[in-house]
Design an enzyme around this catalytic site. Structure first.
Site, PDB file in Angstrom:
ATOM      1  N   ASP A  17       0.824  -1.209   0.000  1.00  0.00           N
ATOM      2  CA  ASP A  17       0.000   0.000   0.000  1.00  0.00           C
ATOM      3  C   ASP A  17       0.861   1.264   0.000  1.00  0.00           C
ATOM      4  OD1 ASP A  17      -2.308  -1.425  -0.082  1.00  0.00           O
ATOM      5  OD2 ASP A  17      -2.800  -1.218   2.044  1.00  0.00           O
ATOM      6  N   GLY A  18       2.006   1.216   0.674  1.00  0.00           N
ATOM      7  CA  GLY A  18       2.899   2.365   0.681  1.00  0.00           C
ATOM      8  C   GLY A  18       3.426   2.684  -0.711  1.00  0.00           C
TER       9      GLY A  18
ATOM     10  N   ARG B  82      -8.576  19.910  22.385  1.00  0.00           N
ATOM     11  CA  ARG B  82      -7.298  19.822  23.075  1.00  0.00           C
ATOM     12  C   ARG B  82      -6.912  18.363  23.158  1.00  0.00           C
ATOM     13  NH1 ARG B  82     -10.058  23.975  25.585  1.00  0.00           N
ATOM     14  NH2 ARG B  82      -8.879  25.907  26.002  1.00  0.00           N
TER      15      ARG B  82
ATOM     16  N   ASN C 270      -5.084   8.517   1.780  1.00  0.00           N
ATOM     17  CA  ASN C 270      -5.437   7.882   3.055  1.00  0.00           C
ATOM     18  C   ASN C 270      -5.921   8.890   4.098  1.00  0.00           C
ATOM     19  OD1 ASN C 270      -5.051   5.242   2.391  1.00  0.00           O
ATOM     20  ND2 ASN C 270      -3.209   4.936   3.614  1.00  0.00           N
ATOM     21  N   GLU C 271      -5.005   9.778   4.525  1.00  0.00           N
ATOM     22  CA  GLU C 271      -5.370  10.689   5.600  1.00  0.00           C
ATOM     23  C   GLU C 271      -4.399  11.842   5.714  1.00  0.00           C
ATOM     24  OE1 GLU C 271      -2.299   8.439   6.683  1.00  0.00           O
ATOM     25  OE2 GLU C 271      -4.132   7.311   7.122  1.00  0.00           O
TER      26      GLU C 271
ATOM     27  N   ALA D  51      -6.267  11.111  21.428  1.00  0.00           N
ATOM     28  CA  ALA D  51      -6.097  11.343  22.871  1.00  0.00           C
ATOM     29  C   ALA D  51      -6.571  12.728  23.285  1.00  0.00           C
ATOM     30  CB  ALA D  51      -4.629  11.132  23.265  1.00  0.00           C
TER      31      ALA D  51
ATOM     32  N   ASP E 272      -3.693  15.238  21.607  1.00  0.00           N
ATOM     33  CA  ASP E 272      -2.465  14.956  20.867  1.00  0.00           C
ATOM     34  C   ASP E 272      -2.554  15.399  19.412  1.00  0.00           C
ATOM     35  OD1 ASP E 272      -1.423  13.923  23.154  1.00  0.00           O
ATOM     36  OD2 ASP E 272      -1.361  11.832  22.478  1.00  0.00           O
TER      37      ASP E 272
END
Length: 266
Positions: A45-46, A148, A122-123, A185, A150
């Site tokens: 995929d990379g 707020r 992808n993102e 997070a 990560d």
């Protein structure tokens, strides 16, 4: 038909690439790295992500097909034992074009700097250079929340099985023209609140991130990590462009999900 290759670069992938290239040339196809009709990705995929970014200016003219030489991939539907069959299919069979949505990222800067635009298969993720990310999140021009935590991950449907899934996001079928916003997070206590759930936005909705304090961010576009300074806003939406895959046989999405995450076969 004109064709080109991208390869993972390991001996196995390179050997397969050279073998397929020779066979395709025997069928009188034309090797053209600059203006291919079809790009064959040999690796994982990379490797296909690299091919997508290399030919992102030709998305309306170029289709992609993948051969995976390692673990089962979401974008690569052929295995090394099938390359003769794939070569014949490319040379002799009209292929079906399957289109997947892409993510458009527009970064605007303070002091009138020129905006930059990216496409992600992808993102895209956003993190503070140091410490906690603090961002105002707007949806369709209205303030939604002050995040707020990560960081934030904005993914395409086809990318929903990648980092988005690891963050607890939903898996979306690529036929759905949407993007997904997933938290990393987040801080939630008596003072600070976020929605805490992934948001799925349709193609006519825009997500805008606006810095609250620090204007410098680590922003990823698929496998690329970029430092952007003096950021005024980051805009996300479903792109007008789409990636085109050349399909010579069915490649069911839910079967890929099962084989990748549930089935013992890999």
């Amino acid at each position: 038909m004109k064709f080109a290759f991208t390869t993972k670069g390991d001996p196995k992938s390179n050997t397969l690439m050279h073998k397929m290239r020779s066979q395709l040339l025997e069928f009188d196809l034309i090797y053209d790295e600059d203006q291919p009709d079809i790009v064959i990705s040999v690796g994982g995929d990379g490797t296909l992500l690299y091919a997508f970014h290399r030919y992102s200016s030709r998305l309306d003219k170029t289709a992609f097909v993948g051969v995976h030489t390692g673990h089962l991939g979401f974008y690569a539907d052929w295995v090394p034992d099938e390359i003769e069959k794939l070569v014949i299919a490319i040379a002799k069979t009209p292929y079906q074009v399957i289109e997947y949505p892409l993510l458009e990222v527009i970064i605007r800067y303070q002091h009138g700097g020129k905006e930059t635009r990216y496409l992600a298969l992808n993102e895209s993720t956003v993190r503070a250079v140091e410490g906690t990310l603090v961002m105002d999140v707007e949806i369709r021009g209205d303030h939604f929340e002050r995040f707020r935590g990560d960081g934030l991950c904005i993914s395409t449907p086809s990318g929903s099985t990648a980092y988005n899934k690891a963050l607890g996001g939903a898996i979306l079928h690529p036929s759905i023209s949407a993007i997904q916003v997933t938290e990393m997070a987040s801080i939630n206590n008596r003072i600070f609140r976020t929605v805490g759930s992934p948001l799925i936005l349709p193609s006519h909705h825009t997500c805008m991130l606006k810095p609250v304090n620090e204007p410098d961010f680590q922003i990823t576009i698929d496998h690329l990590t970029l430092l952007h300074k003096d950021v005024k806003s980051i805009q996300y939406r479903v792109a007008d462009e789409k990636i085109r895959f050349a399909r010579f046989r069915p490649f069911p999405f839910w079967k890929r999900v099962r084989d990748s995450f549930i089935s013992d076969k890999n």
